[in-house]
Design an enzyme around this catalytic site. Structure first.
Site, PDB file in Angstrom:
ATOM      1  N   GLY A  72       5.356  18.135 -32.538  1.00 17.05           N
ATOM      2  CA  GLY A  72       5.981  18.429 -31.266  1.00 17.05           C
ATOM      3  C   GLY A  72       6.314  17.130 -30.556  1.00 17.05           C
ATOM      4  CD  GLN A 128       4.980  13.045 -26.658  1.00 18.03           C
ATOM      5  OE1 GLN A 128       5.381  14.181 -26.899  1.00 18.03           O
ATOM      6  NE2 GLN A 128       4.077  12.418 -27.391  1.00 18.03           N
ATOM      7  CB  CYS A 156      -1.029  12.445 -28.378  1.00 14.84           C
ATOM      8  SG  CYS A 156       0.412  12.422 -27.294  1.00 14.84           S
ATOM      9  CG  LEU A 157       4.019  11.845 -32.076  1.00 12.44           C
ATOM     10  CD1 LEU A 157       5.456  12.363 -32.043  1.00 12.44           C
ATOM     11  CD2 LEU A 157       3.703  11.210 -33.414  1.00 12.44           C
ATOM     12  CG  HIS A 191      -0.442  18.371 -27.356  1.00 18.36           C
ATOM     13  ND1 HIS A 191      -1.607  17.671 -27.603  1.00 18.36           N
ATOM     14  CD2 HIS A 191       0.548  17.449 -27.307  1.00 18.36           C
ATOM     15  CE1 HIS A 191      -1.317  16.381 -27.697  1.00 18.36           C
ATOM     16  NE2 HIS A 191      -0.018  16.226 -27.523  1.00 18.36           N
ATOM     17  CD  GLU A 192       4.433  18.483 -27.704  1.00 19.33           C
ATOM     18  OE1 GLU A 192       5.019  17.717 -26.913  1.00 19.33           O
ATOM     19  OE2 GLU A 192       3.742  18.063 -28.648  1.00 19.33           O
ATOM     20  CG  HIS A 244       3.018  15.454 -23.580  1.00 21.03           C
ATOM     21  ND1 HIS A 244       2.633  14.167 -23.279  1.00 21.03           N
ATOM     22  CD2 HIS A 244       2.648  15.663 -24.866  1.00 21.03           C
ATOM     23  CE1 HIS A 244       2.052  13.627 -24.331  1.00 21.03           C
ATOM     24  NE2 HIS A 244       2.038  14.519 -25.304  1.00 21.03           N
TER      25      HIS A 244
END
Length: 169
Positions: free
Chosen positions: A50, A55, A93-94, A135-136, A139
């Site tokens: 995702g 991000q 997480c990225l 999670h997204e 963000h």
């Protein structure tokens, strides 16, 4: 041609901001379609499941999620219901490379959003898919998985170093 965006990494301030709701008239345009394609390309290039717009430095409520049926774009997503049943799993997480922690999340959720064409969608999600959406959506509200975990299982030193950097400006 698609573009791979550089990732915004913690402790960048954009990861902590609330993001702008996307207006219906912004959809669907060539520019928006290109942004979705670029986000999908970036997510896949970084081996993510995702990717939220903050991000890649975009302060808007937009996320893309890799599913078995292809990439799902969610515009202005809202979780309207969460199950009481929770499941704890390890997350990464990225924007926090090399850092992983155990996070409890609702096992089932209900979601409303706009799709890539600006049409309203409602659906239910469970298990891993529900976890990724939560999670997204976090963000998009300036929340990171490190805010939801009490147990960093990998990368404790790296996280401590980043938090120290943040505290000392």
């Amino acid at each position: 041609m698609t573009k791979v965006y550089p990732l915004t990494l913690y402790p960048d301030k954009i990861l902590r901001q609330s993001n702008r709701t996307i207006k219906l008239e912004e959809l669907p345009t060539k520019e928006f379609a290109q942004l979705l394609l670029d986000m999908e390309t970036t997510m896949k290039a970084e081996d993510g499941v995702g990717l939220a717009a903050p991000q890649i430095g975009k302060n808007i409520k937009l996320t893309v999620i890799n599913t078995a049926d292809g990439t799902l774009a969610l515009i202005n997503p809202k979780i309207t219901r969460k199950s009481l049943k929770k499941e704890e799993m390890e997350e990464g997480c990225l924007s926090l490379p090399g850092i992983f922690g155990r996070v409890k999340r609702s096992y089932k959720i209900k979601v409303t959003a706009l799709d890539k064409n600006g049409r309203k969608v409602k659906f239910k999600a469970s298990g891993y898919f529900a976890r990724v959406i939560q999670h997204e959506v976090d963000h998009l509200n300036g929340i990171l998985f490190i805010d939801r975990t009490k147990d960093i299982v990998e990368g404790q030193d790296k996280l401590a170093e980043l938090r120290n950097k943040l505290a000392n400006g």
